[in-house]
Design a protein around this motif. Structure first.
Motif, PDB file in Angstrom:
ATOM      1  N   ILE A  56      34.143  56.027  86.214  1.00  0.00           N
ATOM      2  CA  ILE A  56      35.585  56.213  85.997  1.00  0.00           C
ATOM      3  C   ILE A  56      35.880  56.152  84.498  1.00  0.00           C
ATOM      4  O   ILE A  56      36.929  56.606  84.045  1.00  0.00           O
ATOM      5  N   TYR A  57      34.929  55.607  83.732  1.00  0.00           N
ATOM      6  CA  TYR A  57      35.054  55.584  82.277  1.00  0.00           C
ATOM      7  C   TYR A  57      34.369  56.844  81.756  1.00  0.00           C
ATOM      8  O   TYR A  57      33.182  56.841  81.438  1.00  0.00           O
ATOM      9  N   ASN A  58      35.130  57.951  81.692  1.00  0.00           N
ATOM     10  CA  ASN A  58      34.510  59.244  81.429  1.00  0.00           C
ATOM     11  C   ASN A  58      35.061  59.948  80.185  1.00  0.00           C
ATOM     12  O   ASN A  58      34.851  61.141  79.999  1.00  0.00           O
ATOM     13  N   LYS A  59      35.773  59.196  79.343  1.00  0.00           N
ATOM     14  CA  LYS A  59      36.265  59.748  78.083  1.00  0.00           C
ATOM     15  C   LYS A  59      36.067  58.706  76.995  1.00  0.00           C
ATOM     16  O   LYS A  59      35.958  57.518  77.274  1.00  0.00           O
ATOM     17  N   GLN A  60      36.059  59.172  75.754  1.00  0.00           N
ATOM     18  CA  GLN A  60      35.832  58.257  74.649  1.00  0.00           C
ATOM     19  C   GLN A  60      36.852  57.116  74.634  1.00  0.00           C
ATOM     20  O   GLN A  60      36.506  55.964  74.381  1.00  0.00           O
ATOM     21  N   ASN A  61      38.115  57.416  74.948  1.00  0.00           N
ATOM     22  CA  ASN A  61      39.134  56.361  74.873  1.00  0.00           C
ATOM     23  C   ASN A  61      39.196  55.489  76.123  1.00  0.00           C
ATOM     24  O   ASN A  61      40.129  54.694  76.281  1.00  0.00           O
ATOM     25  N   THR A  62      38.210  55.634  77.009  1.00  0.00           N
ATOM     26  CA  THR A  62      38.108  54.704  78.139  1.00  0.00           C
ATOM     27  C   THR A  62      36.814  53.900  78.079  1.00  0.00           C
ATOM     28  O   THR A  62      36.610  53.010  78.901  1.00  0.00           O
ATOM     29  N   LEU A  63      35.957  54.214  77.100  1.00  0.00           N
ATOM     30  CA  LEU A  63      34.681  53.501  76.970  1.00  0.00           C
ATOM     31  C   LEU A  63      34.795  52.397  75.927  1.00  0.00           C
ATOM     32  O   LEU A  63      35.390  52.593  74.862  1.00  0.00           O
ATOM     33  N   SER A  64      34.215  51.262  76.222  1.00  0.00           N
ATOM     34  CA  SER A  64      34.177  50.160  75.265  1.00  0.00           C
ATOM     35  C   SER A  64      32.913  49.357  75.524  1.00  0.00           C
ATOM     36  O   SER A  64      32.250  49.539  76.565  1.00  0.00           O
ATOM     37  N   PRO A  65      32.531  48.450  74.624  1.00  0.00           N
ATOM     38  CA  PRO A  65      31.360  47.598  74.879  1.00  0.00           C
ATOM     39  C   PRO A  65      31.448  46.844  76.202  1.00  0.00           C
ATOM     40  O   PRO A  65      30.414  46.541  76.800  1.00  0.00           O
ATOM     41  N   PHE A  66      32.659  46.550  76.680  1.00  0.00           N
ATOM     42  CA  PHE A  66      32.804  45.833  77.942  1.00  0.00           C
ATOM     43  C   PHE A  66      32.423  46.690  79.152  1.00  0.00           C
ATOM     44  O   PHE A  66      32.180  46.165  80.235  1.00  0.00           O
ATOM     45  N   ALA A  67      32.377  48.019  78.960  1.00  0.00           N
ATOM     46  CA  ALA A  67      31.996  48.906  80.067  1.00  0.00           C
ATOM     47  C   ALA A  67      30.506  48.832  80.363  1.00  0.00           C
ATOM     48  O   ALA A  67      30.045  49.302  81.400  1.00  0.00           O
ATOM     49  N   GLY A  68      29.740  48.220  79.454  1.00  0.00           N
ATOM     50  CA  GLY A  68      28.290  48.188  79.590  1.00  0.00           C
ATOM     51  C   GLY A  68      27.786  47.552  80.867  1.00  0.00           C
ATOM     52  O   GLY A  68      26.724  47.921  81.372  1.00  0.00           O
ATOM     53  N   LEU A  69      28.520  46.582  81.402  1.00  0.00           N
ATOM     54  CA  LEU A  69      28.110  45.930  82.654  1.00  0.00           C
ATOM     55  C   LEU A  69      29.117  46.158  83.780  1.00  0.00           C
ATOM     56  O   LEU A  69      29.062  45.472  84.800  1.00  0.00           O
ATOM     57  N   ALA A  70      29.995  47.123  83.595  1.00  0.00           N
ATOM     58  CA  ALA A  70      31.018  47.398  84.613  1.00  0.00           C
ATOM     59  C   ALA A  70      30.461  48.370  85.657  1.00  0.00           C
ATOM     60  O   ALA A  70      30.748  49.559  85.650  1.00  0.00           O
ATOM     61  N   PHE A  71      29.639  47.827  86.562  1.00  0.00           N
ATOM     62  CA  PHE A  71      28.985  48.595  87.615  1.00  0.00           C
ATOM     63  C   PHE A  71      29.276  47.969  88.972  1.00  0.00           C
ATOM     64  O   PHE A  71      29.630  46.785  89.068  1.00  0.00           O
ATOM     65  N   HIS A  72      29.072  48.759  90.006  1.00  0.00           N
ATOM     66  CA  HIS A  72      28.923  48.184  91.338  1.00  0.00           C
ATOM     67  C   HIS A  72      27.702  47.266  91.271  1.00  0.00           C
ATOM     68  O   HIS A  72      26.691  47.614  90.655  1.00  0.00           O
ATOM     69  N   PRO A  73      27.758  46.064  91.890  1.00  0.00           N
ATOM     70  CA  PRO A  73      26.636  45.122  91.765  1.00  0.00           C
ATOM     71  C   PRO A  73      25.273  45.713  92.102  1.00  0.00           C
ATOM     72  O   PRO A  73      24.299  45.498  91.375  1.00  0.00           O
ATOM     73  N   LEU A  74      25.199  46.486  93.195  1.00  0.00           N
ATOM     74  CA  LEU A  74      23.915  47.053  93.595  1.00  0.00           C
ATOM     75  C   LEU A  74      23.432  48.095  92.605  1.00  0.00           C
ATOM     76  O   LEU A  74      22.225  48.202  92.332  1.00  0.00           O
ATOM     77  N   ASP A  75      24.346  48.843  92.029  1.00  0.00           N
ATOM     78  CA  ASP A  75      24.006  49.828  91.011  1.00  0.00           C
ATOM     79  C   ASP A  75      23.367  49.141  89.812  1.00  0.00           C
ATOM     80  O   ASP A  75      22.298  49.533  89.326  1.00  0.00           O
ATOM     81  N   GLY A  76      24.008  48.082  89.316  1.00  0.00           N
ATOM     82  CA  GLY A  76      23.463  47.365  88.176  1.00  0.00           C
ATOM     83  C   GLY A  76      22.090  46.781  88.457  1.00  0.00           C
ATOM     84  O   GLY A  76      21.191  46.815  87.594  1.00  0.00           O
TER      85      GLY A  76
END
Length: 273
Positions: A164-184
């Motif tokens: 859902i973070y698919n544009k530059q202004n929606t990405l941040s360092p905090f997105a790095g671990l923003a996954f579904h648990p099983l995905d991560g």
């Protein structure tokens, strides 16, 4: 492996537990817990602390101290977007920490090829083993990540949470671990599989797992460092916008070999033209 040798691994994880938990919690809260739960609590505490410290420092530096230097003002994500990323990551964090806890349990019981000290093998074999370990991890994460896109149910029910973070202004360092648990967990599994394939220094394995938190923060900050062959944020931002390129983790080699590489410098050139 004999019990005396395996005790070295147990002593090491016990030491890490006491260092982390002893400085964060009253002894009476964690010391009575079974060793496995102590290890999970240590991983959870250290992982959460690392996520927030690295994320806040990174954002403070690039969005405030260096505002408009690395990222244009209109590309800075909103506080609301970053809070959502933190919320998703914190929901998944307890589950993420089950994987390193399990890997440590397997090492403590002698199920892997881990060795306790570098002196057992020498520095040259250590470097060779570590290099092979990283190649196995890179290969595994590339294919795991690619299949999370190519297998539609996996994408729909797992990986779409992150995209859902698919544009530059929606990405941040905090997105790095923003996954579904099983995905991560699936994307970190190659770190554990490698332990059964390659002789691995136990402490290095633990360190590399926690380095993931810093690395994923780095590749989601949208800053292109252009340091070949590193899979920097410029490449990974393209991955978030095209969905079909730059699946690699630490390097661009797998994408280059398999035809999924898209270079941010080439993209900038096309925009200018």
């Amino acid at each position: 492996m004999g019990e005396e040798y395996l005790q070295q691994f147990l002593d090491e994880t016990t030491f890490y537990n006491s260092i982390v938990l002893g400085n964060l919690l009253p002894t009476k809260l964690w010391e009575p817990l079974p060793h496995f739960l102590q290890t999970w609590l240590r991983n959870y505490s250290a992982g959460t602390l690392l996520y927030f410290v690295s994320g806040f420092l990174w954002c403070f530096y690039i969005y405030y101290l260096k505002r408009n230097v690395y990222v244009p003002k209109d590309a800075i994500p909103t506080n609301k977007a970053m809070l959502l990323q933190i919320y998703v990551a914190m929901k998944a964090m307890p589950w993420y920490c089950a994987l390193p806890t399990l890997s440590e349990y397997m090492v403590e019981n002698g199920w892997t090829k881990c060795f306790a000290t570098i002196s057992e093998v020498g520095w040259l074999p250590y470097v060779i083993y570590l290099s092979i370990y990283l190649v196995v991890v890179e290969f595994g994460i590339y294919w795991m990540h690619r299949e999370l896109h190519d297998i539609k149910p996996l994408y729909k029910y797992l990986h779409a949470t992150h995209h859902i973070y698919n544009k530059q202004n929606t990405l941040s360092p905090f997105a790095g671990l923003a996954f579904h648990p099983l995905d991560g967990i699936l994307q970190a599994v190659p770190h554990v599989i490698a332990l059964f394939i390659v002789p691995t220094h136990f402490t290095s394995h633990i360190g590399l797992l926690f380095l993931e938190a810093i690395w994923t923060a780095n590749i989601h900050d949208c800053i292109h460092a252009n340091l070949w062959p590193v899979m920097g944020a410029g490449y990974h931002t393209i991955h978030h916008t095209t969905y079909r390129h730059n699946y690699g983790h630490y390097t661009i080699w797998m994408d280059w070999m398999l035809g999924t590489l898209r270079d941010p410098v080439d993209d900038e050139g096309k925009k200018v033209m």
